[in-house]
Each structure stands twice: as structure tokens, then as C-alpha cells.
Scaffold this motif. Sequence first.
Motif, short mmCIF file in Angstrom:
data_model
loop_
_atom_site.label_atom_id
_atom_site.label_comp_id
_atom_site.label_asym_id
_atom_site.label_seq_id
_atom_site.Cartn_x
_atom_site.Cartn_y
_atom_site.Cartn_z
N VAL A 199 39.58 21.71 59.81
CA VAL A 199 39.57 22.23 58.66
C VAL A 199 38.02 22.83 57.92
O VAL A 199 37.30 21.56 57.96
N ASP A 200 37.67 23.70 57.61
CA ASP A 200 36.39 24.08 56.94
C ASP A 200 36.89 24.06 55.38
O ASP A 200 37.18 25.47 55.12
N ASP A 201 36.75 23.29 54.67
CA ASP A 201 37.16 23.15 53.22
C ASP A 201 36.21 23.59 52.27
O ASP A 201 35.64 23.23 51.39
N ARG A 255 38.11 17.18 58.77
CA ARG A 255 37.04 18.05 57.88
C ARG A 255 35.65 18.30 58.66
O ARG A 255 35.29 17.19 59.51
N CYS A 256 35.17 19.45 58.49
CA CYS A 256 33.84 19.61 59.11
C CYS A 256 32.96 19.09 58.01
O CYS A 256 33.04 18.96 56.87
N PRO A 314 39.78 27.89 52.14
CA PRO A 314 39.75 27.10 53.48
C PRO A 314 40.01 27.75 54.66
O PRO A 314 40.85 28.61 54.70
N TYR A 361 44.44 17.41 59.53
CA TYR A 361 43.20 18.17 59.91
C TYR A 361 41.80 17.29 59.73
O TYR A 361 42.05 16.26 58.97
#
Length: 303
Positions: free
Chosen positions: A111-113, A85-86, A117, A83
Motif C-alpha cells: 500500500v502506498d498510503d 506500507r511503502c 491510498p 498490506y
Amino acid sequence: MGAARLIALDWGSTRLRAFLLGDGGEVLATRQSGDGAATLSGAEAYARALAALVGDWRAERPGVKLLACGMVGSQYGWREAPYVRCPADAAALAARVLPLDERFSIVPGLVDDAARPDVMRGEETQIVGALALHPELADDAVLVLPGTHAKWARVQGGRVTGFATHMTGELFALLRQHSVLNRLMPADGSSPASPEAFLQGVAAAAEEGGLGHQLFAVRTLGLFQRLASEQLPDYLSGLLIGHEITRELRAAAPRIALVGDPALCARYARALAHLGRPAPLQLDNTAPAGLWRLAHTMDPTRC
């Protein structure tokens, strides 16, 4: 047919869709099969599914590359693409594309961590495509991608800054088929559309009361014949979609775009209008445009 520049693959859980793209991302030909990622296991099975659908395209065009998005790059796909990351844009995704060989690559997911998540695979490419087709969305917008697991993605400055997933479609199927609510609904699963019942469900979602309590009312409204049996599925749909929209509208940008199946997007548009939102932009599958943009970002000389 013009000269092919890219074989673009939208490889989801249930279907494999292939697009032969020419100059500027023009769609020259399309094909699809039921060989979705959920039906396959192991690299050999994926290779056979790909050969069955576009083997002749590849043989006839040995210099044309393939780019795939979706669940083909998941943990249970052909090979896992890590993924990104945003916040992320097309350049960030293109930089992390996973090559399987010299001709075939897979787009990573997003992925919006956060504390809990959130992830997407395939929708990130549709978002890239939507921004390519409608650059006015890049400044500040919310892109809604309805489906089994609906996505609400915030875009600012051309980047996906965060997103939220709602299991609305899956919840509807489970409740419709396997819960106590099913007992008063038509047994064959087919009901005539009831726009009125759908909007009643949307309106109920905006009222006080938790979803669990309001879901039980789907049963009691049928039990006391305030809604006909054939209206209950649409009421349930409106209730679930209404809760999704009500939750997300708290922080939504002024501009909203719907991306995906036209019938499902139209349903969301009716719900948004009933809740007082302006008519959103509605787009069909933008994955081909997204795959073209990503391929061009990776290598402008080939696309």
C-alpha cells in the motif's frame, strides 16, 4: 527433473498459475487453470482449485512448501494478507507473509498510503523478481507493469518507495464494448492491428486537451472517415496508454523496465519510443523469480 524446492503460485483474478521450482529457482514444471480469485468464493472453493491443479505435486513432495502471491490474499481471497506500507523491500514483504498452515503461505500486498491510498497484490512479487533478475534496477528505476490496472512503481535503494495505478486496460475494455465509441468499431471485436493509428493516439495524448474531450474524437475521427473503422480500437488504445505515460513521465527515473505480457509490454515500448524515451528493458512474468527470492528470504536453508 531436478529436486523440487518450492511450489510457487501466481494466483490472480482470472488465472491460477503454478510453478514447480528447483535449486536456484529453476522452473521445473508449470501448470495453469481458469480458477482465478474472481471465480471463487470461500476457503473450500480455493482448496478445491488448488488440489485440482497441484494436488499430485503436494502428495508426491510432502516436504515442499507452497508460497502464493496475488488476489488469493485479497479481502475476497482465501484469506486476507494485510498490506505492507511503502517503502518496502523483499525483507519487509517476507516478514509479513501470512501462513495458512505449516506448508502454505500468502505474500502480502503493498500500500502506498498517501492522501489517496494505492494498492497492489501480485505486482510486488513481480517487482521482487525483476530486481532479483536485474540487480541494476535496484538503485533507481521505474518499473511499469501493464495490464487491466497498470502499475508504475518507483524503486530506490532496492525498495519500492511509491507507486501509481492506472485503470488503462479496464477503461479500454469498457469504452470499446459499452460506450458510444463502440458504434463505429467492428462489431465482432476483432480488428487487424494498426500501428499507425496506435501511434496517432499516443501523439494526441501529448497534445493540449483533456482526456474526456480527446476520447470523443475517437468517434468523430471515424464519423468523418479520417480513420477507418478497424483503426479506431488501436487509436483508442494509443490515446489511453499515451495519457498514462505522459502523466507518469513527469517524475520518471532515467531507467524504465516493463514487466508482464510480452505483447502488451511491446505496445508500451512503442509508445515510449514515440514520446522520445530510450528503449526500456522488457521482462516477461517475473513472479516465479520473486516467489523464489521471498521464500529464500524467509528461510535460506530450504531454498
